[in-house]
Design a protein around this motif. Structure first.
Motif, PDB file in Angstrom:
ATOM      1  N   MET A 132     -54.108 -32.839  24.745  1.00  0.00           N
ATOM      2  CA  MET A 132     -54.617 -32.632  23.397  1.00  0.00           C
ATOM      3  C   MET A 132     -55.355 -33.872  22.926  1.00  0.00           C
ATOM      4  SD  MET A 132     -51.721 -30.581  21.180  1.00  0.00           S
ATOM      5  CE  MET A 132     -50.292 -31.443  21.828  1.00  0.00           C
ATOM      6  N   ASN A 133     -56.455 -33.647  22.213  1.00  0.00           N
ATOM      7  CA  ASN A 133     -57.160 -34.790  21.652  1.00  0.00           C
ATOM      8  C   ASN A 133     -56.462 -35.239  20.368  1.00  0.00           C
ATOM      9  OD1 ASN A 133     -58.143 -33.219  19.406  1.00  0.00           O
ATOM     10  ND2 ASN A 133     -59.805 -32.465  20.693  1.00  0.00           N
ATOM     11  N   LYS A 134     -56.974 -36.319  19.770  1.00  0.00           N
ATOM     12  CA  LYS A 134     -56.304 -36.916  18.618  1.00  0.00           C
ATOM     13  C   LYS A 134     -56.257 -35.959  17.422  1.00  0.00           C
ATOM     14  CE  LYS A 134     -56.140 -41.232  16.038  1.00  0.00           C
ATOM     15  NZ  LYS A 134     -56.747 -42.579  15.860  1.00  0.00           N
ATOM     16  N   LEU A 135     -57.370 -35.270  17.159  1.00  0.00           N
ATOM     17  CA  LEU A 135     -57.399 -34.340  16.026  1.00  0.00           C
ATOM     18  C   LEU A 135     -56.403 -33.205  16.211  1.00  0.00           C
ATOM     19  CD1 LEU A 135     -61.245 -34.113  15.325  1.00  0.00           C
ATOM     20  CD2 LEU A 135     -59.522 -35.257  13.931  1.00  0.00           C
ATOM     21  N   GLU A 136     -56.302 -32.695  17.447  1.00  0.00           N
ATOM     22  CA  GLU A 136     -55.347 -31.622  17.731  1.00  0.00           C
ATOM     23  C   GLU A 136     -53.914 -32.113  17.579  1.00  0.00           C
ATOM     24  OE1 GLU A 136     -58.028 -29.051  20.947  1.00  0.00           O
ATOM     25  OE2 GLU A 136     -56.553 -30.518  21.641  1.00  0.00           O
ATOM     26  N   GLN A 137     -53.638 -33.353  17.985  1.00  0.00           N
ATOM     27  CA  GLN A 137     -52.296 -33.902  17.845  1.00  0.00           C
ATOM     28  C   GLN A 137     -51.891 -34.018  16.372  1.00  0.00           C
ATOM     29  OE1 GLN A 137     -52.260 -37.601  19.959  1.00  0.00           O
ATOM     30  NE2 GLN A 137     -52.131 -36.642  21.977  1.00  0.00           N
ATOM     31  N   ILE A 138     -52.816 -34.508  15.546  1.00  0.00           N
ATOM     32  CA  ILE A 138     -52.508 -34.651  14.121  1.00  0.00           C
ATOM     33  C   ILE A 138     -52.281 -33.291  13.482  1.00  0.00           C
ATOM     34  CG2 ILE A 138     -53.427 -35.421  11.895  1.00  0.00           C
ATOM     35  CD1 ILE A 138     -54.892 -37.643  13.394  1.00  0.00           C
ATOM     36  N   GLY A 139     -53.133 -32.321  13.819  1.00  0.00           N
ATOM     37  CA  GLY A 139     -52.961 -30.977  13.285  1.00  0.00           C
ATOM     38  C   GLY A 139     -51.679 -30.330  13.760  1.00  0.00           C
ATOM     39  N   ALA A 140     -51.341 -30.523  15.036  1.00  0.00           N
ATOM     40  CA  ALA A 140     -50.118 -29.941  15.587  1.00  0.00           C
ATOM     41  C   ALA A 140     -48.881 -30.535  14.930  1.00  0.00           C
ATOM     42  CB  ALA A 140     -50.070 -30.157  17.101  1.00  0.00           C
ATOM     43  N   GLN A 141     -48.926 -31.830  14.616  1.00  0.00           N
ATOM     44  CA  GLN A 141     -47.805 -32.462  13.913  1.00  0.00           C
ATOM     45  C   GLN A 141     -47.555 -31.772  12.578  1.00  0.00           C
ATOM     46  OE1 GLN A 141     -49.023 -36.521  13.542  1.00  0.00           O
ATOM     47  NE2 GLN A 141     -48.599 -37.031  15.680  1.00  0.00           N
ATOM     48  N   GLU A 142     -48.625 -31.505  11.855  1.00  0.00           N
ATOM     49  CA  GLU A 142     -48.485 -30.854  10.549  1.00  0.00           C
ATOM     50  C   GLU A 142     -47.926 -29.451  10.698  1.00  0.00           C
ATOM     51  OE1 GLU A 142     -51.153 -30.069   6.533  1.00  0.00           O
ATOM     52  OE2 GLU A 142     -52.144 -30.294   8.467  1.00  0.00           O
ATOM     53  N   LEU A 143     -48.423 -28.709  11.675  1.00  0.00           N
ATOM     54  CA  LEU A 143     -47.962 -27.335  11.863  1.00  0.00           C
ATOM     55  C   LEU A 143     -46.499 -27.297  12.299  1.00  0.00           C
ATOM     56  CD1 LEU A 143     -49.971 -24.406  13.280  1.00  0.00           C
ATOM     57  CD2 LEU A 143     -47.625 -24.727  14.039  1.00  0.00           C
ATOM     58  N   LEU A 144     -46.122 -28.192  13.213  1.00  0.00           N
ATOM     59  CA  LEU A 144     -44.732 -28.223  13.682  1.00  0.00           C
ATOM     60  C   LEU A 144     -43.763 -28.569  12.557  1.00  0.00           C
ATOM     61  CD1 LEU A 144     -45.176 -29.987  17.147  1.00  0.00           C
ATOM     62  CD2 LEU A 144     -44.520 -27.603  16.758  1.00  0.00           C
ATOM     63  N   SER A 145     -44.235 -29.313  11.561  1.00  0.00           N
ATOM     64  CA  SER A 145     -43.363 -29.690  10.442  1.00  0.00           C
ATOM     65  C   SER A 145     -42.986 -28.480   9.592  1.00  0.00           C
ATOM     66  CB  SER A 145     -44.038 -30.746   9.574  1.00  0.00           C
ATOM     67  OG  SER A 145     -45.132 -30.200   8.849  1.00  0.00           O
ATOM     68  N   MET A 146     -43.692 -27.357   9.776  1.00  0.00           N
ATOM     69  CA  MET A 146     -43.384 -26.148   9.031  1.00  0.00           C
ATOM     70  C   MET A 146     -42.197 -25.392   9.631  1.00  0.00           C
ATOM     71  SD  MET A 146     -47.323 -24.816   8.453  1.00  0.00           S
ATOM     72  CE  MET A 146     -46.780 -23.270   7.688  1.00  0.00           C
ATOM     73  N   LEU A 147     -41.796 -25.750  10.856  1.00  0.00           N
ATOM     74  CA  LEU A 147     -40.686 -25.068  11.514  1.00  0.00           C
ATOM     75  C   LEU A 147     -39.352 -25.569  10.976  1.00  0.00           C
ATOM     76  CD1 LEU A 147     -41.909 -25.231  15.243  1.00  0.00           C
ATOM     77  CD2 LEU A 147     -42.238 -23.368  13.609  1.00  0.00           C
ATOM     78  N   SER A 148     -38.353 -24.728  11.038  1.00  0.00           N
ATOM     79  CA  SER A 148     -37.002 -25.160  10.690  1.00  0.00           C
ATOM     80  C   SER A 148     -36.479 -26.077  11.790  1.00  0.00           C
ATOM     81  CB  SER A 148     -36.074 -23.947  10.545  1.00  0.00           C
ATOM     82  OG  SER A 148     -35.899 -23.316  11.805  1.00  0.00           O
TER      83      SER A 148
END
Length: 289
Positions: A1-17
Motif C-alpha cells: 500500500m502507498n502512503k495515502l492508502e495507509q492513512i485512509g486504511a487507518q481511518e477506516l479500520l478505526s471504525m471497527l469495534s
C-alpha cells in the motif's frame, strides 16, 4: 500500500469495534503477530496486507462499514452497490480525491480558499490523531499551547507535551474523535494567522459517548517549507446530552476570545515591525586605496 492508502486504511479500520479489528488482524497476520492495543492491531494490518484491495475485501470489513465510510466523506453511492465496487471507490478516493491528507499542509498559494485549507487540515489532523502513526510534535510550533476548556482552562505548553497530552486520549482512554467537517468555520488575520473551529463526536470502543469542539491557530513556518504548523489549540469535550445543541450548532458566533487572539496577533506583528531598526549594509567603496 502507498502512503495515502495507509492513512485512509487507518481511518477506516478505526471504525471497527475492538472484536472486529482484532479479528481482521488475526486473519491478515494468520494470528502470528500479537497486539495489545488498537493502534498495534491497525499497524499489523497495514504491514501484513499486500494491497489496499486485499485488506478491504476481508470478511470482517463489512459492506455497511464501507458505505458508512463513503458517507462520512460525502461520496454518494447507490444502496445496491456491491462490496467490490465500494472497495474500488474507496481506493480511488484515497489515491485521487484524498490528496489533501498528508503529514504537512500546503501554503495558501496551493489552495483555492481558506475553507479548503480548513477542510484539508481537519481531515489530516483527526486521521493522524485517531491513529497516531504520523502524530508527532513536528506538527506543532515549539512554543505551542493547548488549553483544555473542559478541565477548567488547564493549559499545556511546548510541542512535546501538547502532543503527548492529545495522544493520551487515544492511548489511555481509547477515545476517537470524528469531526463534522461541513460545520467548520475558518478565518484568517491580515498577518496570516489562520483560525479553524471544528465540531464533532467522541467515540469509545465503537460507541458515541459525547461531543467536542476544538479551535486551532495555524501559522506558516518558513523552516518547514512554508507549511502550516499548529500555534495553539483550545479543546472542549462534553458528554452531557443536554449540551449538544448549543455546542454543535453551526450558527454559533465565533467566541470573543478567539476574535481577540486574531486581533492581538496582528497587533503584535505590527508592533514588532514598528520597533525594528532595519540596517542595510552598504557596499565597500571600491575607490578606497
Amino acid at each position: 500500500m502507498n502512503k495515502l492508502e495507509q492513512i485512509g486504511a487507518q481511518e477506516l479500520l478505526s471504525m471497527l469495534s475492538d472484536e472486529e479489528l482484532m479479528s481482521v488482524k488475526d486473519t491478515v497476520t494468520k494470528s502470528m503477530i500479537p497486539a495489545n492495543t488498537r493502534s498495534e492491531a491497525v499497524d499489523a494490518c497495514l504491514k501484513c496486507s499486500q494491497s489496499a484491495m486485499q485488506l478491504l475485501r476481508r470478511k470482517k470489513i463489512r459492506r455497511d462499514i464501507l458505505m458508512q465510510y463513503l458517507a462520512r466523506k460525502s461520496i454518494s453511492v447507490s444502496a445496491g452497490t456491491d462490496k467490490v465496487r465500494l472497495v474500488k471507490q474507496i481506493i480511488e478516493y484515497w489515491n485521487n480525491g484524498s490528496s489533501s491528507i498528508s503529514t504537512s499542509l500546503s501554503s495558501p498559494s496551493d489552495l483555492s480558499s481558506i475553507n479548503q485549507l480548513s477542510h484539508q487540515f481537519t481531515e489530516w489532523f483527526y486521521t493522524s490523531w485517531n491513529n497516531l502513526t504520523t502524530f508527532t510534535p513536528d506538527h506543532f510550533f515549539p512554543d505551542c499551547q493547548l488549553t483544555l476548556v473542559h478541565e477548567n482552562q488547564r493549559r499545556i505548553s511546548a510541542a512535546y507535551y501538547v502532543c503527548e497530552t492529545l495522544r493520551s486520549y487515544i492511548t489511555s482512554q481509547d477515545l476517537h474523535f470524528y469531526p463534522n467537517i461541513q460545520s467548520n468555520k475558518a478565518e484568517e488575520s491580515k498577518h496570516g494567522l489562520v483560525l479553524i473551529q471544528v465540531h464533532g463526536t467522541i467515540h469509545q470502543r465503537g460507541t458515541c459517548i459525547g461531543i467536542f469542539d476544538q479551535s486551532f491557530g495555524l501559522v506558516r513556518d518558513p523552516t518547514h517549507s512554508n507549511n502550516y504548523l499548529i500555534k495553539f489549540s483550545f479543546l472542549n469535550m462534553q458528554t452531557q446530552q443536554a449540551q449538544q445543541t448549543a455546542l454543535l450548532s453551526t450558527n454559533q458566533p465565533t467566541p470573543t476570545y478567539l476574535i481577540d487572539i486574531l486581533q492581538n496577533y496582528d497587533q503584535t506583528i505590527q508592533q514588532q515591525i514598528d520597533s525594528t531598526d532595519y540596517i542595510i549594509d552598504e557596499d565597500d567603496d571600491d575607490d578606497d586605496e
